[in-house]
Design an enzyme around this catalytic site. Sequence first.
Site, short mmCIF file in Angstrom:
data_model
loop_
_atom_site.label_atom_id
_atom_site.label_comp_id
_atom_site.label_asym_id
_atom_site.label_seq_id
_atom_site.Cartn_x
_atom_site.Cartn_y
_atom_site.Cartn_z
N HIS A 160 41.58 38.65 -64.08
CA HIS A 160 42.77 38.37 -64.92
C HIS A 160 44.06 38.91 -64.29
O HIS A 160 45.15 38.55 -64.74
CB HIS A 160 42.60 38.97 -66.31
CG HIS A 160 41.51 38.36 -67.13
ND1 HIS A 160 41.47 37.00 -67.40
CD2 HIS A 160 40.42 38.89 -67.73
CE1 HIS A 160 40.38 36.74 -68.14
NE2 HIS A 160 39.74 37.86 -68.35
N ASP A 196 32.60 33.99 -64.88
CA ASP A 196 32.88 34.83 -66.06
C ASP A 196 33.15 33.91 -67.24
O ASP A 196 33.63 32.78 -67.09
CB ASP A 196 34.11 35.70 -65.76
CG ASP A 196 34.37 36.75 -66.83
OD1 ASP A 196 34.00 37.92 -66.61
OD2 ASP A 196 34.95 36.41 -67.88
N HIS A 198 35.42 34.15 -69.34
CA HIS A 198 36.86 33.93 -69.50
C HIS A 198 37.44 33.32 -68.22
O HIS A 198 36.99 33.60 -67.12
CB HIS A 198 37.57 35.26 -69.78
CG HIS A 198 37.04 35.99 -70.98
ND1 HIS A 198 36.06 36.95 -70.88
CD2 HIS A 198 37.36 35.89 -72.28
CE1 HIS A 198 35.80 37.42 -72.10
NE2 HIS A 198 36.57 36.79 -72.97
N ASP A 285 29.44 37.78 -69.22
CA ASP A 285 29.76 37.67 -70.64
C ASP A 285 29.49 36.29 -71.23
O ASP A 285 29.84 36.04 -72.39
CB ASP A 285 31.20 38.14 -70.92
CG ASP A 285 32.19 37.74 -69.85
OD1 ASP A 285 31.83 36.94 -68.96
OD2 ASP A 285 33.34 38.21 -69.91
#
Lengths: 343, 343
Positions: A160, A196, A198, A285
Amino acid sequence: MKTVFSGVQLSHAPKHEISDGELKPAVEIPSRAEMVLAAVKQRRLGDIFEPDDFGMRPVRRVHSDGYVDFLEGFWEKWTAAGRQSEAFPFVWPVRSLRADPVPDHIDGLLGRYSMDAGTPLGGHTFAAAKASANTAITAAKLVMDGEKSAFGLCRPPGHHAGADFFGGYCFFNNAAIAAQWLRDNGLARVAILDVDYHHGNGTQSIFYGRSDVLFLSIHADPRQEYPYFLGHADETGEQAGTGFTRNWPLPLGTDWQAYLPALEDACRWLLVYRPEVLIVSLGLDCFEKDPISGFKFTSEDFFDLGRKLSFADIPTVFLMEGGYAIEALGTNCVNVLEGFETG
Amino acid sequence: MKTVFSGVQLSHAPKHEISDGELKPAVEIPSRAEMVLAAVKQRRLGDIFEPDDFGMRPVRRVHSDGYVDFLEGFWEKWTAAGRQSEAFPFVWPVRSLRADPVPDHIDGLLGRYSMDAGTPLGGHTFAAAKASANTAITAAKLVMDGEKSAFGLCRPPGHHAGADFFGGYCFFNNAAIAAQWLRDNGLARVAILDVDYHHGNGTQSIFYGRSDVLFLSIHADPRQEYPYFLGHADETGEQAGTGFTRNWPLPLGTDWQAYLPALEDACRWLLVYRPEVLIVSLGLDCFEKDPISGFKFTSEDFFDLGRKLSFADIPTVFLMEGGYAIEALGTNCVNVLEGFETG
Ligand SMILES: [Zn+2]
Ligand SMILES: [Zn+2]
């Protein structure tokens, strides 16, 4: 498969994060790495190495000097301002506001160099983030030097973090730093596949205008999920990078069977691009029991994910990103790595 | 001087705000307005009127439909998502991230339509913000209809709110809405003078490209103070608005004597521009005892501020903005208004 890890990475130990208007216990905590390290040992994945120290130059190849200087000097300024608790930004230069001039005040700096309010900065954050970046580069170097694969047990995660901001528990973009380091050390084509849950907004934006690092990401639809403001299917690169970014946003509730077509599509892109090294941004995740996520992978599915990633015998660097179901994290992570090795 | 106020404005009652990584008691609270109302009554400033209801059209002339719809529908969506506490955003579309597509998820919407993490949204926020805008328009109408001056006791304040975001305790930009309403009702030239301690970033950005609303602001240097990302001296307007924005950023510690040259300079700009109506964004947070601010006005200085503002007999609408020294707020506010009347 060899693993790289440094105990310094544990020193970043957030207490809280802000969500839903409340201070809640942090989820990106040192025990995440400890659980993965324990599984790597218990299942005898392979030897574990301390990272080499590559200095800050490879970090500054990806992140702006202003940002790196900010992170490095932050805690001294913060404590000099009489603050003691971990730091959260609270105001950001959004539309119609200016990102420069850079503020002098520490609260202004925090907002200037961040994207969210859920990523606390503490006294050991810089050291841990630097160690995490060294872990990523060391794993990349193992593969460049001939290993078929390597595992960088990165923490804090990186995907991120943008060129000049932290957020989403990330400070230095480990995958981007490793990719750039490989480019700077003679490789012509590197690919990053981000699995991931996200979207890897930082990694995407860092390479968005470039064709020498292909960026592929499969993730929860940002209309429904953090980071909300990047990762849509229509983002495919710009200028020289046109066509070299590819996103597969998937709906909440996606299970392995529904995920597979996107993964196979991503593999086809890798076949066409023929990277000399593949970097996998390995979030865990997508797991069904992840406390902050909404996909439905079982632990066994992570084994299949690893097998799939071995499809084309591309030298592969695995770098850990997110994953917050602490108890299962080690199992799920090593499942991917073993799946790759036995695939 | 006539005062406009609605009890509905008290219904927005934040409990906490996030600052320095902690949940602290909110400072922008209903008693602010109650203290000012009590002083208006006690010192017999003049009659107090309920605002008229102008509907949402004047608000939508300044704020985007997407933003207004978001604020209006927010609490229903928030509670439907199982949330009960007041809402704080936690991730923002900064550099390299996209403000569109607009997210579907309520947390994404909160970040899309805000600039900070210190402005809680509650179940009565929309109604209070709407009432505050009506108060501003009603005060403007009093002056357009012939009053020499009027006081809109606005709360929540407005000057940090942009065309499509909330922040800094502000939701609808009352001064901008009043100015636009005056323009839409036949006035050719309106000026806004913002004397709040903080820069009126929302107001500035709304009129930055226009010459029909002059924006002048005297405030703490944004390099050192919230909102950090706008309010520098080199911001003077753009396109048709070039030259019609003017900022006087002043250092922390500024007292009335050091403030005066900037105010006199602003008055010269008003003389040159000759607005048909002047709107004063009346923050009281230059006060020496303001808990979140760093200027050094005494209560008596606010009387002199009011006197100065009467210098050119321009019909003037006072709209309350910030000011958080609750005990002195009524005194300081009415000092300005009486100073103006007796000036
Ligand atoms: Zn993640
Ligand atoms: Zn203020």
